[in-house]
Design a protein around this motif. Sequence first.
Motif, PDB file in Angstrom:
ATOM      1  N   LEU A 184      20.687  23.363 -67.446  1.00  0.00           N
ATOM      2  CA  LEU A 184      21.377  22.069 -67.370  1.00  0.00           C
ATOM      3  C   LEU A 184      22.306  21.971 -66.166  1.00  0.00           C
ATOM      4  N   ASP A 235      20.233  16.169 -64.366  1.00  0.00           N
ATOM      5  CA  ASP A 235      19.489  14.986 -64.826  1.00  0.00           C
ATOM      6  C   ASP A 235      18.562  15.291 -65.997  1.00  0.00           C
ATOM      7  N   LEU A 236      18.395  16.572 -66.287  1.00  0.00           N
ATOM      8  CA  LEU A 236      17.458  16.987 -67.338  1.00  0.00           C
ATOM      9  C   LEU A 236      17.879  16.433 -68.702  1.00  0.00           C
ATOM     10  N   VAL A 237      16.944  15.758 -69.387  1.00  0.00           N
ATOM     11  CA  VAL A 237      17.279  15.259 -70.733  1.00  0.00           C
ATOM     12  C   VAL A 237      16.235  15.677 -71.774  1.00  0.00           C
ATOM     13  N   ASP A 238      15.106  16.162 -71.319  1.00  0.00           N
ATOM     14  CA  ASP A 238      14.009  16.485 -72.244  1.00  0.00           C
ATOM     15  C   ASP A 238      14.198  17.893 -72.818  1.00  0.00           C
TER      16      ASP A 238
END
Length: 309
Positions: free
Chosen positions: A248, A253-256
Motif C-alpha cells: 500500500l 492508489d491500490l484499492v483491490d
Amino acid sequence: MPLVSSKALLIHALKNHYAVGAFNANNMEVAQAIVMAAEAEKAPVIIQMSQGAIKYAGMNGIFSIVGSLAKRSSVPVVCHLDHGVDYDVVVGALRTGFTSLMFDGSPLSFEENIEITKQLVKMCHAVGIPLEAEIGKVPDSEKSHLSQEEMKKYYTTPKEAEEFFEKTKVDSLAVSVGSAHKMKIQSAVLDIDRIYEINEVVEAPLVLHGASGVKDEYVVKAIKAGITKVNFATELNKALTGSLRESLSKNPDLVDVRKYGDEARKNVVRTVREKIQLLGSSNRAEETLRFISENEYFHQHKSGNSIIE
Ligand code: G3H
Ligand code: ZN
C-alpha cells in the motif's frame, strides 16, 4: 480430509522427537496460508483460534473456513481453540466441532485451575476431544519489556506441573519457561533445564507458547528437551501486515484487496513453511496418518463415533 484430533499428532511427535506447529489464524487468508504451507511441506498442522479471533471472525465462520480447507487438504489439519479463558467459550467450541481445545486457567488460583480443568477434561474426553491446559503463566510482553528477573515469577515449577497433571490428566500442558506472548523481536531466554525437569514428571506433551519471540536455536533445544507443540501468532501477523504495508505504501492508489491480499498471503506461507522446517515436522504427514489409523484409540471415542469424521 476431515479435521483430525491433536491427540495422535502430538503423541506421534513426542515419540519421534519433533514438534507440531500451531499457527493462529485471524482471517481466511491466514487460514489458507497455513494449509498451503503444510501441504507444501507435507506436514501435519494445527490451526488455532484465540477467543479474540473468535470474537473478530465469529466461531462458526472461522470454523467453517478451517473445516472446509481441511476437507480439501492432503495433510492432517486440527482445528484448535487457543487460550479458551471462559468456560462457555470452551464448551461452545466443543459443540461447534473443534477437534482440540485449550482451557487457560492461568489467571486463576492453582486450586481453581485444577478444578475447572478437571471438569472440562471429563467433558472433552466423553466425546474424544483432547484438552490442553496451562500451568504457570506465559505473560504478555506487548505493553512493557519484561526483564529476565521479572519473567521468573511466571515460570512453571516441575512440582506444580506434576501435581497439576496427576490431578487433571490433561492431554497436553502449556508451560512457562521464559517465552512471552506478542514479542516482535526474538529476545526471549528459555530455561531449557526447566523443560527437561518438567518433561521428567509430566507424561503429556508439553506446549511452548509465545514462540514468535524465541530464536531458532532455542526452539530446537526446547524440542529436544520435550516440547511437542509450538505456538506462533505474532510472526504470522507480522508477515501479513508487513506485506500489506509495503504494497500500500509503494502504491497508494491500490484499492483491490485481491492484488495486495495475494502477496500478503504468500508472505505468510513463506513464514509458516520456515517454522514447519524448524520444528522438524516436514514430510511427517503420511506417517502421522498411518499412526492415527493404526491406533484405534485416536479415532473412536466412547460412544463409538469416529472423531475423524
Ligand atoms: O497462543 C498463542 C501463542 O502463544 C502465540 O504467541 O504471538 O507470541 O507467537 P506469539
Ligand atoms: Zn499462547
